[in-house]
Motif scaffolding. Structure first.
Motif: not given
Ligand code: ZN
Length: 524
Positions: A304-306, A316-319, A350-353, A378-380, A444-446
């Motif tokens: 998962a990304h930190l 939610l994204d992505n704690g 660096g997932e978000e980049q 897991f990332d949703s 409630n992700y979106m």
């Molecule tokens: Zn994410």
């Protein structure tokens, strides 16, 4: 609609923590095994089976129970989000969170934890962005820079705003020559589904190219969330600066500007965005391992990304899924049995980049890729896991369905062949490794995606605990199965898979294709 329903579970183990003065991260000690744990922490090392029993499915109920009862999960997530805040890759908050995660994995009882560094080409942070509307009326506009957007010139940009509709070819054609030297305003619809989100990324890359080609000075994106909510992301997937200054405008403010333009009134603005871009910065992945009893060289990765965007606190994204991976390690360790193969729990940054941390991991561990049995990501958010997307790997579907049998009594978890380019499984897929991405109920992700509102209060802890159970059982079952889940694919097979799943079109649209074709990324 916010479907959050906070857990009423009393976490006894947290009481002592809460009395600590929350000064530095060092005082924020991650929680380990829950008090009064239900398992014997000594590890059984049975030969040729999961445990003293012969059926692997026998250990799953205990893991599920361990995930669902009182546990360190909620307090760990509180510390990750409320204490460290948004964990922008390369920022002090992200580095401090990495140190905390190392300790959290130690507390979970794994065999080894270490940090693996990689370098991002640039660090980035936002300055005091502001926008003055000069004509035809003065009003304040809420706006925020997109990630890795360059700064405006020191004096800002003084220019008219030009409406290009949805930013498609027709929108730019209609605006014609007026785009040159102007700031283009791109409309959006309200984000509601994962499909819209995926489309947005693909389309936005092309919109930036059109703006650049037409000589625009900057881009204003209309927020895709209502009620003046702002968010941040980037379209630059290699950690490089975006080609043009870009900002996201509160939906209501952008609509107001659009109405003036629709009435042929000139909207002139002074746009000032003093972003700071630095040279190369170091970032880190955290790797924790439970060693297998029979084939310790072979491993399953649960990742998962930190990192997160920093307008909110990345709950939610992505704690929540970073906390999930830590808790899955605790659950598997405390079951008292060892899997046949090793399990690596990896928290990427660096997932978000552009999935830079997982790309760096795949590159650094290329020599081990034959031994990598699967990557599970897991990332949703924390919506219920409904499926695992296996990106077209028909060959692993049946074995995976078997592995998922023990969790079906929680709720149905299915297998789909869907494939999407968008999270940390991708560079492992390009190495030919079977990958599983948890498909989750959008919940409630979106609304809160990358937004100021992505905070701990949005997380449904009861649902998250069920997802911990699903993650732990799936990971354990694949690591413990007598046969490998699937073989590593050859480059030709990967190429076929990219075509069959439509991934190749997504790679092309988002600018990833050259890295695969020239061999910079993926299996040679
Ligand atoms: Zn994410």
């Amino acid at each position: 609609m916010n479907r959050t329903s906070r857990s009423a579970i009393l976490i006894v183990a947290c009481a002592a923590m809460l009395s600590l003065a929350p000064m530095g991260w060092a005082q924020q000690t991650p929680l380990g095994q829950p008090q009064g744990g239900i398992f014997n922490p000594s590890v059984l090392k049975g030969e040729g089976g999961c445990s003293l029993t012969s059926n692997c499915a026998d250990v799953a109920p205990g893991m599920i129970q361990s995930a669902l009862v009182e546990s360190p999960l909620e307090e760990n997530l509180r510390q990750l989000t409320d204490h460290f805040g948004g964990r922008l890759t390369g920022s002090p908050a992200a580095h401090e969170a990495v140190e905390w995660v190392v300790e959290a994995f130690h507390q979970a009882g794994v065999d080894d934890v270490h940090v693996e560094k990689f370098t991002m080409p640039h660090g980035w942070s936002e300055g005091a962005t502001r926008l003055e509307v000069l004509t035809p009326a003065q009003f304040s506009v809420r706006l925020v820079s997109t990630g890795w957007s360059p700064a405006t010139p020191p004096a800002g940009i003084m220019a008219p705003v030009v409406d290009v509709g949805a930013g498609d070819d027709a929108g730019f054609a209609k605006a014609g020559q007026s785009v040159k030297g102007s700031i283009v305003l791109v409309h959006s619809s309200i984000l509601e589904t994962y499909e819209q989100l995926a489309d947005e990324y693909v389309q936005d890359v092309a919109i930036v190219q059109r703006a650049q080609k037409s000589g625009a000075a900057a881009i204003f994106w209309m927020s895709s969330r209502p009620n003046r909510l702002l968010y941040r992301h980037t379209l630059s997937f290699e950690g490089n600066p975006e080609p043009l200054p870009q900002a996201i405008l509160a939906r209501e403010d952008a609509e107001r500007i659009a109405r003036f333009l629709a009435h042929s009134q000139v909207v002139r603005v002074h746009f000032y965005m003093p972003n700071r871009l630095t040279g190369p910065v170091e970032s880190e992945n955290v790797v924790a391992e439970i060693r297998g009893r029979e084939k310790p060289d072979e491993f399953v990765l649960l990742g998962a990304h930190l990192d997160s965007w920093e307008l909110g606190t990345g709950a939610l994204d992505n704690g929540c899924n970073a906390a999930l991976a830590i808790d899955a390690a605790r659950v598997i360790h405390s079951s008292g049995v060892l899997p046949r193969r090793s399990i690596r729990f990896v928290l990427f940054t660096g997932e978000e980049q552009g999935m830079l941390g997982s790309a760096a991991y795949a590159r650094a561990h290329q020599a081990e890729m034959d031994k990598m049995v699967a990557a599970i990501v897991f990332d949703s958010g924390n919506g219920r896991v409904t499926d695992y997307s296996i990106s077209g790997r028909k060959d692993i579907a049946n074995a995976l369905r078997e592995d998922l049998k023990p969790v079906q009594f929680l709720h149905p978890v299915n297998v789909t062949l869907d494939a999407e380019l968008g999270t940390d499984n991708f560079y492992f897929l390009l190495e030919g490794v079977p990958t599983l991405v948890a498909d989750q109920d959008p919940a409630n992700y979106m609304l809160n995606y990358h937004a100021e509102s992505d905070t701990l209060d949005k997380v449904d802890i009861v649902e998250l605990k069920k997802n911990v159970a699903v993650a732990a059982v799936t990971t354990y079952a694949i690591a413990d199965a007598p046969e490998r889940l699937g073989e590593r694919q050859s480059r030709a097979e990967i190429e076929q898979l990219l075509n069959d799943t439509g991934l190749v079109a997504q790679m092309k649209a988002m600018g990833f294709l050259p890295f695969w074709l020239d061999g910079t990324r993926g299996r040679q």
